[in-house]
Every structure is written in C-alpha cells, then in structure tokens.
Design a protein around this motif. Structure first.
Motif, PDB file in Angstrom:
ATOM      1  N   ALA A 385       0.839  -1.200   0.000  1.00  0.00           N
ATOM      2  CA  ALA A 385       0.000   0.000   0.000  1.00  0.00           C
ATOM      3  C   ALA A 385       0.873   1.249   0.000  1.00  0.00           C
ATOM      4  CB  ALA A 385      -0.920   0.004   1.216  1.00  0.00           C
ATOM      5  N   THR A 386       0.448   2.259  -0.746  1.00  0.00           N
ATOM      6  CA  THR A 386       1.133   3.541  -0.714  1.00  0.00           C
ATOM      7  C   THR A 386       0.767   4.280   0.571  1.00  0.00           C
ATOM      8  OG1 THR A 386      -0.654   4.738  -1.814  1.00  0.00           O
ATOM      9  CG2 THR A 386       0.985   3.653  -3.232  1.00  0.00           C
ATOM     10  N   THR A 387       1.480   5.347   0.846  1.00  0.00           N
ATOM     11  CA  THR A 387       1.171   6.153   2.026  1.00  0.00           C
ATOM     12  C   THR A 387      -0.247   6.707   1.941  1.00  0.00           C
ATOM     13  OG1 THR A 387       3.499   6.764   2.285  1.00  0.00           O
ATOM     14  CG2 THR A 387       1.875   8.156   3.385  1.00  0.00           C
ATOM     15  N   ASP A 388      -0.637   7.166   0.761  1.00  0.00           N
ATOM     16  CA  ASP A 388      -1.998   7.688   0.583  1.00  0.00           C
ATOM     17  C   ASP A 388      -3.037   6.594   0.817  1.00  0.00           C
ATOM     18  OD1 ASP A 388      -1.284  10.278   0.097  1.00  0.00           O
ATOM     19  OD2 ASP A 388      -1.413  10.140  -2.085  1.00  0.00           O
ATOM     20  N   GLU A 389      -2.762   5.379   0.360  1.00  0.00           N
ATOM     21  CA  GLU A 389      -3.709   4.278   0.552  1.00  0.00           C
ATOM     22  C   GLU A 389      -3.822   3.913   2.029  1.00  0.00           C
ATOM     23  OE1 GLU A 389      -3.521   1.860  -3.685  1.00  0.00           O
ATOM     24  OE2 GLU A 389      -1.931   1.546  -2.200  1.00  0.00           O
ATOM     25  N   LEU A 390      -2.739   3.975   2.771  1.00  0.00           N
ATOM     26  CA  LEU A 390      -2.796   3.699   4.206  1.00  0.00           C
ATOM     27  C   LEU A 390      -3.615   4.752   4.927  1.00  0.00           C
ATOM     28  CD1 LEU A 390       0.910   2.619   4.882  1.00  0.00           C
ATOM     29  CD2 LEU A 390      -1.108   1.140   4.815  1.00  0.00           C
ATOM     30  N   ALA A 458      -9.419  12.299  10.310  1.00  0.00           N
ATOM     31  CA  ALA A 458      -9.806  13.263   9.274  1.00  0.00           C
ATOM     32  C   ALA A 458      -9.306  14.668   9.572  1.00  0.00           C
ATOM     33  CB  ALA A 458     -11.323  13.273   9.113  1.00  0.00           C
ATOM     34  N   GLN A 459      -9.020  14.964  10.834  1.00  0.00           N
ATOM     35  CA  GLN A 459      -8.495  16.292  11.169  1.00  0.00           C
ATOM     36  C   GLN A 459      -7.032  16.449  10.769  1.00  0.00           C
ATOM     37  OE1 GLN A 459     -10.232  18.120  15.053  1.00  0.00           O
ATOM     38  NE2 GLN A 459     -10.469  15.904  15.285  1.00  0.00           N
ATOM     39  N   MET A 464      -6.782  13.980   5.013  1.00  0.00           N
ATOM     40  CA  MET A 464      -7.890  14.531   4.245  1.00  0.00           C
ATOM     41  C   MET A 464      -7.469  14.809   2.807  1.00  0.00           C
ATOM     42  SD  MET A 464     -11.019  15.353   4.059  1.00  0.00           S
ATOM     43  CE  MET A 464     -11.537  15.272   5.772  1.00  0.00           C
ATOM     44  N   GLU A 465      -6.240  15.261   2.620  1.00  0.00           N
ATOM     45  CA  GLU A 465      -5.743  15.517   1.271  1.00  0.00           C
ATOM     46  C   GLU A 465      -5.637  14.222   0.476  1.00  0.00           C
ATOM     47  OE1 GLU A 465      -4.599  17.440  -2.074  1.00  0.00           O
ATOM     48  OE2 GLU A 465      -5.383  18.330  -0.215  1.00  0.00           O
ATOM     49  N   SER A 466      -5.215  13.154   1.122  1.00  0.00           N
ATOM     50  CA  SER A 466      -5.136  11.861   0.442  1.00  0.00           C
ATOM     51  C   SER A 466      -6.509  11.409  -0.033  1.00  0.00           C
ATOM     52  CB  SER A 466      -4.536  10.809   1.386  1.00  0.00           C
ATOM     53  OG  SER A 466      -3.200  11.090   1.688  1.00  0.00           O
ATOM     54  N   PHE A 467      -7.511  11.612   0.811  1.00  0.00           N
ATOM     55  CA  PHE A 467      -8.866  11.199   0.464  1.00  0.00           C
ATOM     56  C   PHE A 467      -9.435  12.045  -0.675  1.00  0.00           C
ATOM     57  CE2 PHE A 467     -13.508  11.589   1.094  1.00  0.00           C
ATOM     58  CZ  PHE A 467     -13.866  10.255   0.911  1.00  0.00           C
ATOM     59  N   LEU A 490     -21.916  14.589 -10.909  1.00  0.00           N
ATOM     60  CA  LEU A 490     -20.531  15.000 -10.703  1.00  0.00           C
ATOM     61  C   LEU A 490     -20.462  16.345  -9.994  1.00  0.00           C
ATOM     62  CD1 LEU A 490     -18.619  14.014 -13.976  1.00  0.00           C
ATOM     63  CD2 LEU A 490     -18.570  12.883 -11.748  1.00  0.00           C
ATOM     64  N   ASP A 491     -21.329  17.264 -10.375  1.00  0.00           N
ATOM     65  CA  ASP A 491     -21.353  18.569  -9.712  1.00  0.00           C
ATOM     66  C   ASP A 491     -21.704  18.424  -8.229  1.00  0.00           C
ATOM     67  OD1 ASP A 491     -20.672  19.849 -12.044  1.00  0.00           O
ATOM     68  OD2 ASP A 491     -22.726  20.442 -12.554  1.00  0.00           O
ATOM     69  N   LEU A 492     -22.672  17.566  -7.950  1.00  0.00           N
ATOM     70  CA  LEU A 492     -23.063  17.361  -6.549  1.00  0.00           C
ATOM     71  C   LEU A 492     -21.941  16.691  -5.767  1.00  0.00           C
ATOM     72  CD1 LEU A 492     -25.260  17.634  -4.423  1.00  0.00           C
ATOM     73  CD2 LEU A 492     -26.189  15.428  -5.172  1.00  0.00           C
ATOM     74  N   LEU A 493     -21.255  15.765  -6.388  1.00  0.00           N
ATOM     75  CA  LEU A 493     -20.140  15.088  -5.733  1.00  0.00           C
ATOM     76  C   LEU A 493     -19.010  16.075  -5.441  1.00  0.00           C
ATOM     77  CD1 LEU A 493     -19.077  12.402  -4.696  1.00  0.00           C
ATOM     78  CD2 LEU A 493     -18.322  11.855  -7.019  1.00  0.00           C
ATOM     79  N   LYS A 494     -18.752  16.973  -6.386  1.00  0.00           N
ATOM     80  CA  LYS A 494     -17.727  17.996  -6.164  1.00  0.00           C
ATOM     81  C   LYS A 494     -18.133  18.945  -5.036  1.00  0.00           C
ATOM     82  CE  LYS A 494     -16.145  17.889 -10.971  1.00  0.00           C
ATOM     83  NZ  LYS A 494     -16.135  18.617 -12.282  1.00  0.00           N
ATOM     84  N   ASN A 495     -19.423  19.267  -4.965  1.00  0.00           N
ATOM     85  CA  ASN A 495     -19.915  20.106  -3.860  1.00  0.00           C
ATOM     86  C   ASN A 495     -19.711  19.406  -2.510  1.00  0.00           C
ATOM     87  OD1 ASN A 495     -20.726  22.085  -5.630  1.00  0.00           O
ATOM     88  ND2 ASN A 495     -22.865  21.432  -5.692  1.00  0.00           N
ATOM     89  N   ALA A 496     -19.948  18.085  -2.512  1.00  0.00           N
ATOM     90  CA  ALA A 496     -19.761  17.311  -1.284  1.00  0.00           C
ATOM     91  C   ALA A 496     -18.305  17.353  -0.839  1.00  0.00           C
ATOM     92  CB  ALA A 496     -20.218  15.875  -1.506  1.00  0.00           C
ATOM     93  N   LEU A 497     -17.383  17.254  -1.783  1.00  0.00           N
ATOM     94  CA  LEU A 497     -15.961  17.309  -1.453  1.00  0.00           C
ATOM     95  C   LEU A 497     -15.567  18.680  -0.906  1.00  0.00           C
ATOM     96  CD1 LEU A 497     -14.536  15.313  -4.482  1.00  0.00           C
ATOM     97  CD2 LEU A 497     -14.179  14.725  -2.072  1.00  0.00           C
ATOM     98  N   GLU A 498     -16.137  19.731  -1.479  1.00  0.00           N
ATOM     99  CA  GLU A 498     -15.848  21.072  -0.978  1.00  0.00           C
ATOM    100  C   GLU A 498     -16.367  21.252   0.440  1.00  0.00           C
ATOM    101  OE1 GLU A 498     -14.012  23.640  -2.142  1.00  0.00           O
ATOM    102  OE2 GLU A 498     -13.345  22.105  -3.554  1.00  0.00           O
TER     103      GLU A 498
END
Length: 594
Positions: A385-390, A458-459, A464-467, A490-498
C-alpha cells in the motif's frame, strides 16, 4: 375448503448465490488481476451452489438452537458446561474448511487474498447464523500474533487460528468491554499482575476482573485488555494478553477434554440477546486467570488496534451480506408471485420493481464501498500500500463499518415488505437476518463512537488531502462524453468534497462528527461506483449503461445532498441547536455544568 384445494402459492427459488449476484462477479473482475479472477471464480460458483443447498440445511431449526449453560453439577461443584448446538458447530467447521480465515494468511493471491476470502464470507453470512463473529475475532487475533506474538505463539497458536482442519483449529474471542465504559476502555477494571514466571508463550500474568460481553465463549483462546498501570493512567495503563480459556491449552487428541473452569474463568450468565441467538455471548469472571503478555506493557490499545480494524471490516461485510440475502429472497419472490387475478407477476409491475431497484442500488453502493476498503487492507497487510492508501484505509475503516450498519438494516426491512405478509414469516430467514444485523450498529462501536474515531484521522491535513485527491483523480479520469452524461451527479459530488474540506476544522463543532462520517461514506461509495462505471464503459458494453445509471442515481437519490445539508446544519448555530436538542429530549433547557 381443504388446504390442498384452491389457490396454491408458488414457492420462490433462489439461484446460485454468486452467479445471481448483481455486484460481485463484475466487481471482482474489475478489481482482481485476470489470472487471480480466473482461479477463484470456479470456487465461488461452487460455493454459491452449496450455500443454497447443503450449507443452508445445516442451519435449519432442527439443528441449530441457543447455547445452554450448566453452571453446577449434581454435587454442587462449579462446572460451567457450555453446550452449543450441532448446527452451530457444523457451520463453524464449514467456514473453516472453506478457508476462513485461512485464506487471508496463506496469501496464495498476495494482497488479493483479502478480497477473495471476504467474497466467500459475504456470500455465506446470511445462512451461517453469525459464526463469522468468532471467526472475525480469530482473524484479528491471528494478525496480532503475526505482528507482535512471541516465536512460540507464532509456532503453536497461529497455525491453529488459521487452520482449515476443524479438529485442529482454534477460534479466539476478544475481551475488551467492561461494565464501567462500554466502548470506552479507559475505565477497565480487570487487573493483570506479573507472576514473575515465564511461559513458553511469554511472561505469565494473573488476571482478575469481570468481562461484560464475551462473544465466542466457546473459543479456545481470547485476546484481552487488562490493567498493568494505575486507574489514573486510563487507557495508557492497559496491556494486551493472550488468555487460554482452558488449561492445558495444548493437549494430545487422545487426552480427555480440559475442564471449562481449569483456568479460573467462570461464566456468570449467557446474554439474552435480540438476535445472534446461536452465538454464545457471556459475562465472565476472571479469578487469578493465567494469561501471557503480548507486546510491550501498557501498549494494549496500540497492540489491539489490528483486531479492531479487521473486525470492523468483518462487521461491514456482515451487514452487506445480510442485505444480500434479503434482496435475493425479494428478487426471487417477484419472479413467481402473481397479482391481478394471476395475470401479472410482481417482476412485471413497475411500482414493485422500483422498490426492488432502490434496495439493489443500496446493495451495490455498500458492496463497492466495503470491498474498496477490504482491498486497501489486503495491500496494507502485504506491504504494497502507498502512504496515501494507508491514510485512506485509516479513514474509511470506521466510515464503512458505520455506514453499512446504518443503511443495510433499512434496506432489509424494505426487502421484507416486498414480500408482503410472506416476508414477515420466520421460515424465509429475513427476520433472523434483520435481528442478527442489528448488532452491527453496536458491535465494535456505534455510529457515534466510529464518527469520533474518524474525526481523529480526518483532522489530519495529509489524511484529508489523500482522500480528496483520490476522489478528484477518479472524477477527472471519466471521459469527456461520460462527464456530459453524468454532469449533475458529478457537480453534486464535487460540492460534497468542498463541504467536506471544512467539516473537520479546529475547533471541531460538537455536532459535526456523525453527519461528517455520513458525508465521507457517501462520497467514498459514490467514487467507487464511478470508478466501476468508468471501467464498465470501457470494457463491458453490455452492462455499462446500468453501471452509469447506478452511479447517477446513488449520488442524486442516495442521500448525498442530505448529507451535505446535515453537515452545514452541524456547522451553523451549534450551541442553539444543542440547547434545543436537550429541551426536545428532556423537556427543559440544559443548565450550564461546571
């Protein structure tokens, strides 16, 4: 009229558990290397047939029943004789023969062994009466021994925990929960005193205390937390131990069985539970019980973490597997049940099929989410696993467990209702699946406990950046023509990420953790479905339209918008909402506490 006369309902017939599954075959085809998929699929097809025939029959009402505890013999001697049913023992043996949890440690398919083993487990779970509860803890205990066990533990105990031979295999419990704290182990009362003696398994300790929930009381060993520091040390004063339930732990097959109280472990009583009736869950008293230190003293929480991470994914897969069973029944019923004077089947009735489609949508989303995290676990254990995957594994393990437990039960109830009165009958197994699955909302942490756990990771800005980077990479990998088709989701998913980017800011608003967990899980499940839709559109022309539609509906209709709004509400006016919550619940405004 005699019962043999008049209209005769047509019994539904379930099909092969693997080949009829709407998710698993294509999910495995996408996520596994072709050589691995070609090797394991015949085994899954075989198992899918045996589940609805021989395996299911082991759990029928004549063979499986709640355990019975006899605490005293005729002469008043303490014996604590625990008798489990024939069906329970047979189902556990079948699972062990199928390589659960052995597949995970044989690692024939390297990091993909986790996906393979969990696919078998999820197919079986609805028909195995919760035998995977002890096997999940056995898996976790095996991993702990693999990581920090003494050489003798690895030589003598680990092979038994992962054995495919039921006559040789051990199962393991996991004793954490005590009366003062529930999921909060900082108030653990069980004490561990170093005897100053050494055992081949490691330093020998004497344990004294009371364990409030011990699922798998019929196991041979357990891992347990006990206090080696002071009460003031809280969770920092806990150590991890391997506890034999009976002594001697290792004996020849020709030797008489060991007494159930030979290690001074006494069963206070069996728990009277809503579900998981065949599973022996007990309250235990430990009185100078022999145990062996695992890892360093006062590092118990750190050392038991692999058990928790593994069992949480077992819990998620159990929720999804029980949903699979209920959906399979409802789908099969729709193919034979007629309405309108017998002129129309339920499968030809749009309003009924819409109900089944909504359950199917949920099953697809939860399955993709759960196996996405299982894949990360496999990579982690094999060191690829990469660091991001961990970091994603750390975030998504509590999220997947909580989300699956929260959502699956509602879907199971819908599947029950899809059969009308027939769904309320015990014979079809839906009721038992619902009762058994309800424990997943509690076992290994409630949604609130898991939400707080997720908040801790998550804090961390890098986590959080990896996710979010992973989610954005998948979104951007969609071809331009596909992006045009799914622009709204896709727009709604991007809003969720923001919205998620600012959900875990310091200081953490007190009401944020739960809705934020739901948002994380909504995003992750959506991204996994999008990943599958992109693959399907490239390689699977026959099913790509359905896979794209599943992604579209899940984002737009599966609760993502509501999850965004819930996070916004938790951010705004938190204090006033907290006061009003108190007043709504207790009838008056809360008083400030010193």
């Amino acid at each position: 009229m005699r019962v043999e006369e008049g209209f005769q309902p047509v019994p539904f017939q379930e099909e092969n558990t693997y080949t009829s599954d709407p998710v698993l075959p294509d999910l495995l085809k996408r996520t596994l290397p072709p050589s691995v998929f070609q090797q394991i699929e015949p085994d899954l097809i075989r198992l899918g047939g045996e589940i609805i025939t021989s395996i299911r029959s082991l759990g029928d009402g004549n063979k499986i029943s709640p355990p019975i505890l006899t605490q005293y013999d005729q002469w008043g001697r303490r014996v604590d004789n625990l008798q489990t049913s024939e069906g329970w023992r047979d189902l556990k043996a079948v699972a062990q023969k199928e390589g659960i949890p052995g597949i995970f440690y044989e690692r024939k398919f390297k990091e993909h062994s986790r996906v393979y083993g969990f696919a078998k487990m999820m197919m079986m779970v609805g028909d195995t009466h919760e035998v995977f509860c002890p096997l999940s803890m056995t898996d976790g205990s095996a991993r702990v021994i693999e990581l920090i066990g003494t050489p003798e533990m690895k030589k003598k105990i680990l092979p038994r925990l992962i054995s495919r031979d039921p006559s040789f295999a051990f199962t393991s419990g996991q004793w954490m929960t005590e009366r003062p704290g529930g999921s909060d182990v900082s108030r653990t009362e069980t004490t561990a005193v170093d005897t100053g003696k050494s055992h081949s398994f490691g330093p020998k300790y004497s344990l004294n205390g009371f364990k409030w929930f011990s699922s798998a009381t019929d196991s041979e060993v357990s891992v347990a937390l006990a206090r080696t520091g002071t009460a003031e040390d809280g969770s920092r004063g806990l150590s991890l131990f391997l506890v034999p339930l009976r002594l001697p732990l290792l004996r020849e097959r020709s030797d008489p069985p060991s007494s159930p109280v030979s290690n001074n472990i006494f069963v206070h009583r069996l728990k009277n539970k809503i579900g998981t009736h065949a599973l022996p869950t007990a309250e235990l008293t430990l009185t100078s019980t022999e145990a062996y230190l695992m890892g360093e003293p006062n590092q118990g929480i750190k050392n038991i973490t692999p058990v928790l991470n593994i069992t949480r994914l077992w819990s998620a897969a159990t929720s999804v597997g029980n949903l699979r069973k209920c959906l399979s029944i409802a789908t099969a019923y729709a193919k034979v049940r007629s309405i309108k004077g017998g002129s129309q089947l339920l499968q030809d009735t749009p309003i009924h099929v819409a109900q089944l489609a909504s359950i199917n949508l949920l099953y697809r989303a939860l399955t993709h989410l759960t196996f996405g995290v299982i894949s990360l676990l496999g990579k982690s254990e094999c060191g690829v696993a990469t660091t991001d995957e961990l970091r994603r594994l750390r975030m998504l393990t509590p999220a997947a467990k909580a989300f699956a437990a929260e959502k699956a039960c509602a879907g199971m109830e819908e599947a029950m209702a899809a059969l009308g009165g027939a769904g309320y009958m015990e014979e079809n197994g839906i009721g038992r699946s619902i009762r058994d699955a309800l424990v997943e909302k509690i076992w290994e942490g409630t949604v609130v406990v898991l939400a707080l756990d997720l908040a801790r990771s998550a804090q961390d800005r890098e986590s959080m950046e990896s996710f979010t980077s992973w989610a954005n990479r998948v979104i951007s990998s969609a071809a331009s023509d596909l992006q045009e088709i799914i622009q709204r989701p896709l727009d709604l998913l991007k809003n969720a990420l923001e919205e998620l980017r600012t959900a875990y800011t310091q200081p953490l608003p007190p009401l944020i953790p739960r809705p934020a967990l739901m948002l994380v899980a909504s995003i992750a499940s959506s991204v996994y479905l999008l990943e599958h839709a992109i693959w399907s559109r490239t390689t699977q022309g026959h099913s790509s339209e359905v896979d794209v539609e599943v992604f579209r509906r899940w984002v737009l209709e599966g609760g993502t918008a509501a999850a965004i709004e819930d996070v916004k509400k938790a951010k705004e006016g938190a204090n006033n909402r907290i006061d009003n919550n108190f007043a709504i619940t207790f009838g008056n405004k809360r008083k400030a506490r010193m």
